[in-house]
Write an enzyme that holds these catalytic residues in place. Sequence first.
Site: not given
Length: 242
Positions: A199-201
Amino acid sequence: MRTTEQVADEFQMTMLETFLKPMHREGIKFVAIFGAVTLVLFLLWPPLGWLGVGLTIWCYYFFRDPKRATPIREGLILSPADGVVSLIEPAVPPAELGMGPDAMTRVSVFMSVFNCHVNRSPVAGRIVSIAYHPGTFVNASLDKASENNERNGLCLELADGRKIAVVQIAGLVARRIVCWAEKGQPLRAGERFGLIRFGSRLDVYLPEGVEPLVSLGQTMIAGETVLADLHADEPRRFGEVS
């Protein structure tokens, strides 16, 4: 002319390729850990074991590394990540990249735990700087994540001298940014350079005068979706989620 058996074999292979994707080597140890825990859960209570099977499959799916058909026309800027465009706004690139104090157009692609997390270079260029910054772990979809969260940035110099920044940002669950690219290394457009666990960006900072060709809420595919075009003169695009 193909026989019925050949058509059936091709269809079967297509279906297998649709559901069975290669896994990146970074995921091997995690899948092994999930598998070992699953065996223990089966010994303790079979229903828990089946829950472990589901989580192990999800772990394999998280670390999938599918092939992508990368557009190769000069000037295209591609999405570096799978996910959804969560922010488009002016922002100053991270100071540690040394790109100056002026704001650039930032496009943020948010990756959920169900997206492929292998990151790809948005352009063909040479890495002139790489900078890691430790930080907090707030929700990566929030604007403040760009400043406060753990991040790793790359500054890429294009053939015409212009520069683009791509920044890996850890999220609420993520605790480990992986980048195997090195300073001075040339990258092809769509080439894999790293990943972020769980989960990240990714943020992309566009050169002055370059407008994004994507809109908020748009689904992106790393190495395939055209995010912007250095040679385009059309205005910024706006979309409607329906």
